[in-house]
Design an enzyme around this catalytic site. Structure first.
Site, short mmCIF file in Angstrom:
data_model
loop_
_atom_site.label_atom_id
_atom_site.label_comp_id
_atom_site.label_asym_id
_atom_site.label_seq_id
_atom_site.Cartn_x
_atom_site.Cartn_y
_atom_site.Cartn_z
N HIS A 57 0.83 -1.22 0.00
CA HIS A 57 0.00 0.00 0.00
C HIS A 57 0.86 1.26 0.00
CE1 HIS A 57 -0.52 0.22 4.69
NE2 HIS A 57 0.57 0.84 4.30
N GLU A 80 -4.90 0.79 -0.46
CA GLU A 80 -4.70 -0.65 -0.32
C GLU A 80 -4.69 -1.32 -1.70
OE1 GLU A 80 -3.70 -1.38 2.70
OE2 GLU A 80 -5.45 -2.17 3.75
P1 PGA Z 1 5.95 1.75 8.40
O1 PGA Z 1 4.66 1.94 7.50
O2 PGA Z 1 6.84 2.91 8.12
O3 PGA Z 1 5.43 1.78 9.80
O4 PGA Z 1 6.56 0.45 8.00
C1 PGA Z 1 4.85 2.25 6.15
C2 PGA Z 1 3.50 2.23 5.45
O5 PGA Z 1 2.63 1.45 5.85
O6 PGA Z 1 3.34 2.99 4.47
#
Ligand code: PGA
Length: 247
Positions: free
Chosen positions: A144, A149
């Site tokens: 995503h 999504e």
């Molecule tokens: P994260 O999330 O930096 O916590 O891995 C990234 C995202 O879901 O875009």
């Protein structure tokens, strides 16, 4: 990665160097374009980058007074001061620690009674600012981009969305099993930015990074659309870069 486009891949040795590289890139952009319009991410990935940007500001080497900021996404219905709120995250980790001006900050409201109108206004404010110069984005384990999504349309705009159970279970503010709603910039909104900076670190991101950057461009992996962007900089650490073909 796309041909005939301005695409750069920066691979840092480790997570600390990764955050520093990202901060230096954003710092250089701000120094050259003091009135730039940024779309900023939340999550674990950019935490170190924000710390470095704050340190650069404190050393007097960076001035944020002309910078305009939009956030990429927000949970919908989350209490305003909840620790998982992305507005809270951005304020606490970055905005209140540098001299970004309040009137230059545009954060999606989690509490609005009119989520569709709130998303429309986010788009209007981006247009009024002259468009986004640089969108800094992370990537989720399912590919995503912001809260777009898998299956999201590449021409989608800022809108309310319902998160997948997989994604909702990671975010940790609602009760397990209850729907998790969010507001997100669309893929089309992000892609319209003049430059995109994609950040990913850690071995857990290696597989999805490889699929997004060297696999098929498909709505099943929303971040794969970035292969088509004319001006993309990808910042990884060694662990996240490990499965990219041809490196
Ligand atoms: P994260 O999330 O930096 O916590 O891995 C990234 C995202 O879901 O875009």
């Amino acid at each position: 990665m796309g041909k005939g486009r301005k695409h750069w891949l920066l691979i840092a040795d480790d997570e600390e160097a990764f955050s520093e590289v990202a901060a230096r890139l954003i710092g250089t952009i701000i120094s050259r374009h003091p009135h730039c319009v940024l779309a900023l991410p939340t999550g674990r990935t950019p935490m170190g980058m924000y710390d470095h940007l704050v340190a650069m500001y404190r050393r007097g080497s960076l001035d944020f007074s002309g910078v305009r900021v939009f956030n990429l996404d927000e949970f919908y219905g989350i209490p305003r001061r909840h620790a998982s709120s992305y507005a809270t995250y951005l304020r606490q980790r970055f905005l209140t620690r540098v001299n970004v001006r309040g009137e230059n900050v545009h954060l999606l409201s989690a509490q609005t009674k009119d989520p569709v109108g709130e998303c429309r206004r986010h788009e209007e404010r981006i247009r009024d600012a002259g468009g986004i110069d640089v969108a800094v984005v992370g990537i989720g384990h399912n590919g995503h981009l912001a809260f777009n999504e898998p299956g999201s349309r590449f021409d989608s705009r800022t809108r309310p969305v319902q998160l997948s159970p997989e994604c909702a279970s990671q975010v940790g503010w609602n009760q397990p099993g209850t729907p998790c709603n969010a507001l997100t910039m669309g893929i089309g909104t992000i892609i319209d930015s003049r430059q995109v900076v994609l950040m990913a670190s850690g071995a857990r991101k290696a597989e999805i990074v490889a699929r997004a950057l060297s696999g098929e461009v498909t709505a099943a992996v929303p971040a794969s659309v970035l292969q088509r962007h004319p001006h993309l900089t990808v910042i990884l650490d060694q662990a996240a870069a490990r499965l990219i073909k041809g490196l």
